[in-house]
Design a protein around this motif. Structure first.
Motif, PDB file in Angstrom:
ATOM      1  N   GLU A 243     -11.540  18.790  -5.421  1.00  0.00           N
ATOM      2  CA  GLU A 243     -12.122  18.090  -6.576  1.00  0.00           C
ATOM      3  C   GLU A 243     -11.719  16.618  -6.572  1.00  0.00           C
ATOM      4  O   GLU A 243     -10.605  16.276  -6.174  1.00  0.00           O
ATOM      5  CB  GLU A 243     -11.596  18.675  -7.890  1.00  0.00           C
ATOM      6  N   ILE A 244     -12.615  15.779  -7.048  1.00  0.00           N
ATOM      7  CA  ILE A 244     -12.263  14.390  -7.345  1.00  0.00           C
ATOM      8  C   ILE A 244     -12.925  14.003  -8.661  1.00  0.00           C
ATOM      9  O   ILE A 244     -14.065  14.380  -8.944  1.00  0.00           O
ATOM     10  CB  ILE A 244     -12.701  13.425  -6.223  1.00  0.00           C
ATOM     11  N   LEU A 245     -12.169  13.288  -9.483  1.00  0.00           N
ATOM     12  CA  LEU A 245     -12.705  12.711 -10.708  1.00  0.00           C
ATOM     13  C   LEU A 245     -12.389  11.220 -10.674  1.00  0.00           C
ATOM     14  O   LEU A 245     -11.239  10.832 -10.442  1.00  0.00           O
ATOM     15  CB  LEU A 245     -12.073  13.364 -11.940  1.00  0.00           C
ATOM     16  N   VAL A 246     -13.394  10.401 -10.858  1.00  0.00           N
ATOM     17  CA  VAL A 246     -13.219   8.949 -10.869  1.00  0.00           C
ATOM     18  C   VAL A 246     -13.522   8.429 -12.270  1.00  0.00           C
ATOM     19  O   VAL A 246     -14.575   8.732 -12.833  1.00  0.00           O
ATOM     20  CB  VAL A 246     -14.149   8.255  -9.853  1.00  0.00           C
ATOM     21  N   ILE A 247     -12.586   7.678 -12.832  1.00  0.00           N
ATOM     22  CA  ILE A 247     -12.841   6.937 -14.069  1.00  0.00           C
ATOM     23  C   ILE A 247     -13.034   5.479 -13.671  1.00  0.00           C
ATOM     24  O   ILE A 247     -12.162   4.882 -13.043  1.00  0.00           O
ATOM     25  CB  ILE A 247     -11.675   7.058 -15.062  1.00  0.00           C
ATOM     26  N   ALA A 271     -17.196  22.063  -3.435  1.00  0.00           N
ATOM     27  CA  ALA A 271     -16.348  20.947  -3.867  1.00  0.00           C
ATOM     28  C   ALA A 271     -16.995  20.242  -5.064  1.00  0.00           C
ATOM     29  O   ALA A 271     -18.216  20.262  -5.233  1.00  0.00           O
ATOM     30  CB  ALA A 271     -16.146  19.964  -2.724  1.00  0.00           C
ATOM     31  N   GLN A 272     -16.146  19.628  -5.885  1.00  0.00           N
ATOM     32  CA  GLN A 272     -16.660  19.017  -7.117  1.00  0.00           C
ATOM     33  C   GLN A 272     -16.303  17.536  -7.201  1.00  0.00           C
ATOM     34  O   GLN A 272     -15.141  17.154  -7.051  1.00  0.00           O
ATOM     35  CB  GLN A 272     -16.102  19.741  -8.338  1.00  0.00           C
ATOM     36  N   SER A 273     -17.310  16.708  -7.472  1.00  0.00           N
ATOM     37  CA  SER A 273     -17.142  15.260  -7.595  1.00  0.00           C
ATOM     38  C   SER A 273     -17.705  14.817  -8.938  1.00  0.00           C
ATOM     39  O   SER A 273     -18.874  15.053  -9.230  1.00  0.00           O
ATOM     40  CB  SER A 273     -17.871  14.534  -6.459  1.00  0.00           C
ATOM     41  N   ILE A 274     -16.867  14.142  -9.749  1.00  0.00           N
ATOM     42  CA  ILE A 274     -17.281  13.725 -11.092  1.00  0.00           C
ATOM     43  C   ILE A 274     -16.929  12.259 -11.289  1.00  0.00           C
ATOM     44  O   ILE A 274     -15.839  11.811 -10.918  1.00  0.00           O
ATOM     45  CB  ILE A 274     -16.586  14.589 -12.169  1.00  0.00           C
ATOM     46  N   SER A 308     -25.490  18.269  -5.778  1.00  0.00           N
ATOM     47  CA  SER A 308     -26.530  18.907  -6.594  1.00  0.00           C
ATOM     48  C   SER A 308     -25.974  20.061  -7.410  1.00  0.00           C
ATOM     49  O   SER A 308     -26.371  20.277  -8.559  1.00  0.00           O
ATOM     50  CB  SER A 308     -27.673  19.412  -5.699  1.00  0.00           C
ATOM     51  N   GLY A 309     -25.049  20.809  -6.827  1.00  0.00           N
ATOM     52  CA  GLY A 309     -24.559  22.010  -7.490  1.00  0.00           C
ATOM     53  C   GLY A 309     -23.434  21.792  -8.472  1.00  0.00           C
ATOM     54  O   GLY A 309     -23.393  22.443  -9.534  1.00  0.00           O
ATOM     55  N   ARG A 310     -22.499  20.850  -8.167  1.00  0.00           N
ATOM     56  CA  ARG A 310     -21.281  20.797  -8.971  1.00  0.00           C
ATOM     57  C   ARG A 310     -20.862  19.402  -9.419  1.00  0.00           C
ATOM     58  O   ARG A 310     -19.863  19.260 -10.123  1.00  0.00           O
ATOM     59  CB  ARG A 310     -20.122  21.451  -8.208  1.00  0.00           C
TER      60      ARG A 310
END
Length: 435
Positions: A243-247, A271-274, A308-310
């Motif tokens: 996972e990665i989350l970017v602010i 995998a999840q990218s936000i 597309s998925g997550r």
């Protein structure tokens, strides 16, 4: 397929929490067939030892051997790999190893004691594990960085012996993995993989020694096996998808942010990218960058499926709200791509690793920043920490009462023990009380 659809959410929408929960949901339950297969393998290894290990290695890795001893990699072979890889690869591994070692040496915990006024001594003895097992993925996926991140903290902790297992389907050995093992001073390597390797480490066989703890990533069979043997041995964690989350405050190059999101999306489709930002226009720019850069990626199909998925682009009112949403997610990797990351970090409570500022790409943390890249996933950063030296140390309490201390605290123990109806406890303490 490189077409991609990116979910857009706004923290202001009425059903935001429901939508966010749906986005974060990841089904980590293992189907009955995988469970059954893993349990069969583990039972076989536990009861039949080397014979079962050889049987499953031939079946799953197409690797025939007369004995498990034939599957051990010699120290000479490790050293030969180190000397044969290209100079730039060796220098990169050594530079990364030096930084990882330097960082983890600062985590080393030591024993301590103190003394009460009456001479009673209390404290804690910190000891390394006797033996640790490291699972390293093999075959198409080869991760020398994983060797460094798992083995070096164990060595810093003072672990007596490190046993590494790495699958080599059809006998294909990755020299960078062996070179990393040489640099990290791994003691023994067996070319074993899958649940049979986990079973061998957990229970021991005629050839593979039993370990105290198993660490390192693997596929669903490896993860399920680690879950099954927990209790017989310690494990690091049951890891979910990366996972990665970017602010971002909207002032970083949108291509940089898109590529940071890709850096996790390329691991696998789950995998999840936000990205979270208060700047709606910037979210639009990043989405445009995603679409323009995607066709240039070698793993475009995997990235497209992951995005597309997550993935999601989330609009918030301000950076304070961004921090609140981030804490709700508790990401594995958190980039603070903002003007003043030091101020924003004060609002962050849950994250596996925090990357400060516009120039700090998460990818640097995967390889050579120094901190460990084995991190809690799937929201477990709420209660878990990165892999570290402390995972390879254990603590024993030290208690040494003086006569005066035994008299004073024995009276307290007597009252509490009798209150619990445990007379032998009470009398054991009372024997030390001065009448």
């Amino acid at each position: 397929m490189t077409d991609v659809a990116v979910k857009r959410l706004s923290a202001a929408q009425a059903d935001f929490d429901t939508c966010l929960s749906r986005l974060l949901a990841w089904e980590d339950s293992v189907d009955d067939q995988v469970n059954e297969s893993v349990r069969h393998i583990l039972r076989s290894v536990k009861t039949r030892g080397d014979a079962a290990v050889l049987e499953f290695t031939a079946k799953f890795d197409q690797l025939q051997a007369n004995s498990v001893a034939d599957l051990e990699v010699s120290r000479e072979r490790m050293q030969a790999a180190l000397e044969s890889i290209p100079k730039e690869q060796r220098e990169a591994l050594e530079a990364a190893a030096e930084r990882i070692r330097d960082y983890h040496e600062r985590q080393l915990q030591t024993s301590w004691q103190y003394q009460d006024a009456d001479g009673t001594v209390l404290g804690q003895k910190v000891s390394p594990l006797d033996r640790a097992g490291i699972y390293v993925p093999g075959g198409k996926a080869a991760y020398p960085s994983s060797v460094l991140m798992n083995a070096i903290p164990a060595k810093v902790a003072g672990v007596g012996e490190i046993i590494m297992v790495v699958p080599t389907p059809a006998g294909v050995v990755n020299d960078m993995v062996l070179a990393a093992a040489a640099i990290a001073r791994v003691d023994r390597i067996f070319t074993l993989g899958g649940a049979q390797a986990v079973g061998a480490l957990a229970y021991g066989t005629e050839t593979v020694p039993a370990v105290d703890k198993i660490v390192g990533p693997g596929n669903i069979f490896v993860a399920t096996a680690k879950r099954e043997v927990f209790g017989t041995v310690g494990i690091d964690m049951i890891a979910g998808p990366s996972e990665i989350l970017v602010i971002c405050d909207g002032k970083t190059d949108p291509d940089w942010i898109a590529m940071d999101l890709f850096s996790q999306a390329e691991h696998d489709e789950q995998a999840q990218s936000i990205l979270i930002s208060p700047d709606k226009g910037f979210l639009d720019q990043v989405e445009a960058s995603i679409r323009s850069l995607l066709p240039t990626m070698e793993r475009a199909d995997i990235i497209a499926a992951s995005i597309s998925g997550r993935a999601a682009l989330i609009e918030v009112a301000d950076l304070a709200e961004a921090a609140r949403v981030s804490n709700r997610i508790a990401p594995e990797h958190l980039e603070l791509s903002v003007e003043d990351p030091e101020a924003l970090i004060e609002l962050i409570r849950h994250a596996g690793a925090i990357f400060m500022g516009r120039y700090t790409a998460e990818a640097l943390g995967d390889y050579c920043a120094g901190p460990n890249h084995v991190l809690p996933t799937s929201g477990t950063a709420r209660f878990s920490s990165p892999l570290g030296v402390y995972d390879f140390q254990k603590r024993s309490s030290i208690i040494g009462f003086s006569a005066a201390g035994a008299d004073r605290m024995g009276r307290v123990a007597s009252v509490l023990a009798r209150g619990e109806g445990l007379t032998a406890h009470a009398r054991s303490a009372e024997y030390r009380i001065k009448s």
